[in-house]
Design a protein around this motif. Structure first.
Motif, PDB file in Angstrom:
ATOM      1  N   THR A   1       8.700  54.425 -20.684  1.00 58.01           N
ATOM      2  CA  THR A   1       7.980  55.060 -19.804  1.00 58.01           C
ATOM      3  C   THR A   1       6.536  54.967 -19.671  1.00 58.01           C
ATOM      4  O   THR A   1       5.775  54.762 -18.862  1.00 58.01           O
ATOM      5  N   ARG A   2       6.131  55.012 -20.913  1.00 63.23           N
ATOM      6  CA  ARG A   2       4.548  55.064 -21.072  1.00 63.23           C
ATOM      7  C   ARG A   2       3.966  53.840 -21.294  1.00 63.23           C
ATOM      8  O   ARG A   2       3.185  53.337 -20.522  1.00 63.23           O
ATOM      9  N   GLU A   3       4.663  53.032 -22.129  1.00 60.47           N
ATOM     10  CA  GLU A   3       4.410  51.556 -22.211  1.00 60.47           C
ATOM     11  C   GLU A   3       5.713  51.034 -22.824  1.00 60.47           C
ATOM     12  O   GLU A   3       6.373  51.638 -23.654  1.00 60.47           O
ATOM     13  N   ILE A   4       5.662  49.572 -22.647  1.00 58.30           N
ATOM     14  CA  ILE A   4       6.822  48.919 -23.320  1.00 58.30           C
ATOM     15  C   ILE A   4       6.413  48.340 -24.506  1.00 58.30           C
ATOM     16  O   ILE A   4       5.788  47.315 -24.606  1.00 58.30           O
ATOM     17  N   LYS A   5       7.018  48.664 -25.756  1.00 62.25           N
ATOM     18  CA  LYS A   5       7.021  48.137 -27.123  1.00 62.25           C
ATOM     19  C   LYS A   5       8.363  47.551 -27.356  1.00 62.25           C
ATOM     20  O   LYS A   5       8.062  46.650 -28.428  1.00 62.25           O
ATOM     21  N   MET A   6       9.323  47.934 -27.011  1.00 61.98           N
ATOM     22  CA  MET A   6      10.500  47.557 -27.446  1.00 61.98           C
ATOM     23  C   MET A   6      11.464  47.864 -26.187  1.00 61.98           C
ATOM     24  O   MET A   6      11.088  49.021 -25.714  1.00 61.98           O
ATOM     25  N   MET A   7      12.503  47.424 -25.948  1.00 62.00           N
ATOM     26  CA  MET A   7      13.269  47.658 -24.617  1.00 62.00           C
ATOM     27  C   MET A   7      14.857  47.338 -24.884  1.00 62.00           C
ATOM     28  O   MET A   7      15.193  46.570 -24.098  1.00 62.00           O
ATOM     29  N   PRO A   8      15.507  48.118 -25.906  1.00 60.25           N
ATOM     30  CA  PRO A   8      16.660  47.824 -25.966  1.00 60.25           C
ATOM     31  C   PRO A   8      17.731  48.486 -25.075  1.00 60.25           C
ATOM     32  O   PRO A   8      18.691  47.959 -24.985  1.00 60.25           O
ATOM     33  N   PHE A   9      17.074  49.274 -24.276  1.00 55.78           N
ATOM     34  CA  PHE A   9      18.037  49.922 -22.989  1.00 55.78           C
ATOM     35  C   PHE A   9      17.349  49.644 -21.656  1.00 55.78           C
ATOM     36  O   PHE A   9      17.934  50.333 -20.902  1.00 55.78           O
ATOM     37  N   GLY A  10      16.536  48.744 -21.657  1.00 56.20           N
ATOM     38  CA  GLY A  10      15.960  48.477 -20.209  1.00 56.20           C
ATOM     39  C   GLY A  10      14.743  49.712 -20.133  1.00 56.20           C
ATOM     40  O   GLY A  10      14.230  50.359 -21.015  1.00 56.20           O
ATOM     41  N   ALA A  11      14.279  49.490 -19.029  1.00 56.10           N
ATOM     42  CA  ALA A  11      13.290  50.561 -18.667  1.00 56.10           C
ATOM     43  C   ALA A  11      13.264  50.592 -16.914  1.00 56.10           C
ATOM     44  O   ALA A  11      13.841  49.794 -16.245  1.00 56.10           O
TER      45      ALA A  11
ATOM     46  N   VAL B   1      11.727  46.153  -7.765  1.00 56.31           N
ATOM     47  CA  VAL B   1      12.391  45.117  -8.491  1.00 56.31           C
ATOM     48  C   VAL B   1      13.591  45.757  -9.011  1.00 56.31           C
ATOM     49  O   VAL B   1      14.090  45.438 -10.067  1.00 56.31           O
ATOM     50  N   ALA B   2      14.253  46.850  -8.500  1.00 57.99           N
ATOM     51  CA  ALA B   2      15.273  47.352  -8.771  1.00 57.99           C
ATOM     52  C   ALA B   2      16.728  47.113  -8.331  1.00 57.99           C
ATOM     53  O   ALA B   2      17.700  47.836  -8.421  1.00 57.99           O
ATOM     54  N   ASP B   3      16.521  45.994  -7.386  1.00 57.21           N
ATOM     55  CA  ASP B   3      17.735  45.547  -6.725  1.00 57.21           C
ATOM     56  C   ASP B   3      18.586  44.777  -7.618  1.00 57.21           C
ATOM     57  O   ASP B   3      17.839  44.453  -8.496  1.00 57.21           O
ATOM     58  N   ARG B   4      19.483  44.161  -7.236  1.00 55.43           N
ATOM     59  CA  ARG B   4      20.467  43.261  -7.740  1.00 55.43           C
ATOM     60  C   ARG B   4      20.512  41.800  -7.003  1.00 55.43           C
ATOM     61  O   ARG B   4      20.379  42.109  -5.873  1.00 55.43           O
ATOM     62  N   PRO B   5      20.543  40.748  -7.861  1.00 56.41           N
ATOM     63  CA  PRO B   5      20.479  39.534  -7.048  1.00 56.41           C
ATOM     64  C   PRO B   5      21.790  39.410  -6.157  1.00 56.41           C
ATOM     65  O   PRO B   5      23.090  39.867  -6.600  1.00 56.41           O
TER      66      PRO B   5
ATOM     67  N   ASP C   1       6.120  38.938 -20.887  1.00 54.66           N
ATOM     68  CA  ASP C   1       4.863  39.702 -21.160  1.00 54.66           C
ATOM     69  C   ASP C   1       5.498  41.267 -21.174  1.00 54.66           C
ATOM     70  O   ASP C   1       5.831  41.703 -20.088  1.00 54.66           O
ATOM     71  N   ARG C   2       5.081  42.286 -22.252  1.00 55.66           N
ATOM     72  CA  ARG C   2       5.575  43.376 -22.370  1.00 55.66           C
ATOM     73  C   ARG C   2       4.672  44.320 -21.197  1.00 55.66           C
ATOM     74  O   ARG C   2       5.292  45.237 -20.550  1.00 55.66           O
ATOM     75  N   ARG C   3       3.633  44.152 -21.028  1.00 57.73           N
ATOM     76  CA  ARG C   3       2.692  44.635 -20.091  1.00 57.73           C
ATOM     77  C   ARG C   3       3.063  44.257 -18.466  1.00 57.73           C
ATOM     78  O   ARG C   3       3.226  45.548 -17.686  1.00 57.73           O
ATOM     79  N   LEU C   4       3.474  43.393 -18.184  1.00 60.52           N
ATOM     80  CA  LEU C   4       3.702  42.965 -17.130  1.00 60.52           C
ATOM     81  C   LEU C   4       5.199  43.373 -16.836  1.00 60.52           C
ATOM     82  O   LEU C   4       5.498  43.765 -15.503  1.00 60.52           O
ATOM     83  N   ALA C   5       6.116  43.672 -17.768  1.00 64.32           N
ATOM     84  CA  ALA C   5       7.400  44.122 -17.758  1.00 64.32           C
ATOM     85  C   ALA C   5       7.189  45.419 -17.197  1.00 64.32           C
ATOM     86  O   ALA C   5       8.117  46.129 -16.405  1.00 64.32           O
ATOM     87  N   HIS C   6       6.282  46.280 -17.998  1.00 67.03           N
ATOM     88  CA  HIS C   6       6.091  47.527 -17.644  1.00 67.03           C
ATOM     89  C   HIS C   6       5.546  47.886 -16.219  1.00 67.03           C
ATOM     90  O   HIS C   6       5.843  48.746 -15.448  1.00 67.03           O
ATOM     91  N   THR C   7       4.779  47.019 -15.906  1.00 70.76           N
ATOM     92  CA  THR C   7       4.189  46.995 -14.385  1.00 70.76           C
ATOM     93  C   THR C   7       5.376  46.881 -13.518  1.00 70.76           C
ATOM     94  O   THR C   7       5.451  47.526 -12.495  1.00 70.76           O
ATOM     95  N   ALA C   8       6.289  45.683 -13.654  1.00 72.27           N
ATOM     96  CA  ALA C   8       7.284  45.578 -12.761  1.00 72.27           C
ATOM     97  C   ALA C   8       8.545  46.522 -12.765  1.00 72.27           C
ATOM     98  O   ALA C   8       8.787  47.110 -11.955  1.00 72.27           O
TER      99      ALA C   8
END
Length: 510
Positions: A436-446, A99-103, A84-91
């Motif tokens: 930054t404002r909202e995620i509608k597409m994410m080719p480079f991450g966020a 959630v910016a660490d690496r496994p 979900d793009r909204r939950l992705a923006h939240t995270a």
């Protein structure tokens, strides 16, 4: 026979008890739902998947059944997938570093991965900030290599203009052009064709081996690293091979620096004033006694720089040119814009700023065909609540990024290639590609982990697309129609069917 039945009657109830216990614990902790996992192995359905499209189809089916946030297991590793793009923006944006660490995989230490850190693999923290800040500063010096981009473009257009069907694949030509630019940026000199080809082959061999042969170490690494010790030795040999190719180029920058410090100057006209290696030689690790980077660490960062700057932009360039072949009216409209700006001359980097339709074409390509269908996996630095569930500390978190740009709620006719949606008045005009404002597409991450090479990738895409359209009319080959639907997964999502075209020179080039 009695032994077999005895083993079954003992092991089967134990396995069922473990599964039931996991289900109860997951509900108690409010972990995201997901398919049942087999102890030690995880989700067996995933283990049988060998094709990237089947993998994505299975992932989507899990999301359709269990919801926008699901939990899966790879061996002992818990992976949370967000669709979900909204939950992705939240995270990624609102929760920031959470959630910016690496496994952290047990196999990393056992395989020696931690001795060759990169920006991509480093956890969010002081080391990551130092390495990323250094890379971003290098990207700001991009203009220093305009001549190399022009030279790579000239070589590419010559090869394309003289190419016949069955010759070198067009995708390979795109990759070589991008790689030549980044080799120059990395090592600060013009590297001969043979050396570039050697580095390319060695780097791709290591990357392919790492992505196809090392997954076994996720499962009980203390055992598998011993059982599959040959794979570990093979990987070490590939790293050594790359290091041997890099070191003469790295040492050349060291010698240049010593000559400059001695006031002797440098009359080698193959050397550029600056390089990524120069910046790496300047780094000092304050957390580790102020030491400089080792040759292994510099080599790892060079590999990251070269692969990151080559594979994803090359894939995006291929998809863009394929869509222009499938949509000749769009190609004609773009060519008319180019002619209006340049008057028939080749496209300079300064010209790109006066080409809004070119930018719309590139954005539409990145929306429709993001090179990475998922991001590089993130990890939770602490327990995080998302979508009513708890993502536990250390869990891997990933995002179904490709689907965000195909969301029918956001995008009208999302499967169609329509650059006009990014032009003034189009519903994609105000889309923030950084998320930054909202995620509608994410080719480079966020968020914190957004790709530091975003500006470089965009520049290279616009520069090559504009000049390739300005030089050739790209036409479909009868009987070898371009397929912009079917994909295969290499290091990025690329066209499954080989890309073949008729190239008609706008002016005589060969």
């Amino acid at each position: 026979m009695n032994f077999v039945w005895t083993s079954v009657t003992l092991v089967l109830p134990l396995a069922l008890l473990i599964i039931l216990s996991n289900v109860v614990n997951n509900r108690r902790r409010r972990l995201p739902p997901g398919p049942a996992a087999v102890p030690l192995l995880g989700n067996l359905a995933w283990l049988t998947i060998t094709d990237g499209q089947q993998f994505m189809a299975t992932l989507r089916s899990f999301h359709a059944r269990y919801g926008p946030v699901i939990a899966l297991r790879f061996g002992s590793t818990l992976e949370v997938s967000v669709a979900d793009r909204r939950l992705a923006h939240t995270a990624l944006v609102q929760l920031g570093a959470a959630v910016a660490d690496r496994p952290l995989l047990a196999s990393h230490d056992l395989l020696g991965h931690n001795s060759a850190f990169t920006i991509t693999s480093s956890n969010y923290g002081a080391l990551w900030r130092l390495l990323r800040r250094n890379l971003v500063a290098e990207m700001a010096r991009l203009r220093l290599f305009a001549a190399e981009r022009e030279r790579a473009l000239a070589d590419l257009t010559h090869r394309l203009g003289c190419r016949k069907q069955g010759d070198e694949a067009i995708m390979d030509m795109f990759q070589h052009a991008m790689f030549c630019i980044f080799v120059s940026m990395c090592f600060g000199q013009s590297v001969d064709e043979h050396a570039v080809r050697d580095i390319t082959a060695a780097l791709r061999q290591l990357m392919l081996y790492s992505t196809t042969e090392l997954n076994v170490f996720v499962f009980v690494p203390a055992i598998t690293t011993r059982v599959f010790g040959g794979r570990r030795r093979a990987m070490d040999a590939m790293r050594s091979r790359l290091k041997d190719l890099y070191l003469p180029l790295i040492d050349a920058r060291r010698r240049r620096r010593l000559l400059q410090e001695a006031g002797a100057g440098n009359d080698d006209d193959t050397m550029f004033p600056h390089s990524y290696v120069d910046a790496l030689l300047d780094i000092r690790l304050n957390h580790d006694g102020g030491r400089g980077l080792t040759d292994d660490e510099i080599s790892a960062l060079c590999s990251e720089f070269l692969s990151g700057g080559t594979d994803l932009p090359s894939s995006a360039l291929q998809w863009t040119m394929a869509e222009l072949v499938k949509n000749p009216a769009i190609q004609d409209k773009l060519y008319r814009e180019i002619r209006a700006v340049t008057g028939g001359d080749k496209v300079s980097e300064e010209d790109l700023q006066r080409m809004p339709y070119l930018k719309a074409v590139v954005l539409e390509s990145l929306r429709r065909h993001p090179p990475g269908h998922q991001l590089v996996p993130h990890a939770a630095a602490a327990d995080v609540e998302l979508g009513g569930y708890v993502i536990p500390k250390g869990a891997t978190v990933n995002f179904l990024a490709v689907d965000f740009g195909l969301d029918e709620v956001v995008w009208e006719r999302p499967m169609d290639f329509v650059p006009e949606r990014f032009m003034p008045g189009g519903h994609g005009e105000a889309v923030d590609v950084t998320g930054t404002r909202e995620i509608k597409m994410m080719p480079f991450g966020a968020g914190r982990r957004i790709c530091p090479g975003l500006a470089v990738a965009t520049l290279h895409l616009e520069y090559f697309v504009a000049n390739l359209v300005n030089t050739f009319e790209w036409q479909e080959v009868e009987g070898m129609e371009v397929d912009v639907i079917a994909e295969r997964f290499d290091f990025s999502a690329v066209m499954k069917k080989p890309f073949e075209v008729n190239l008609v020179a706008r002016a005589e080039k060969c």
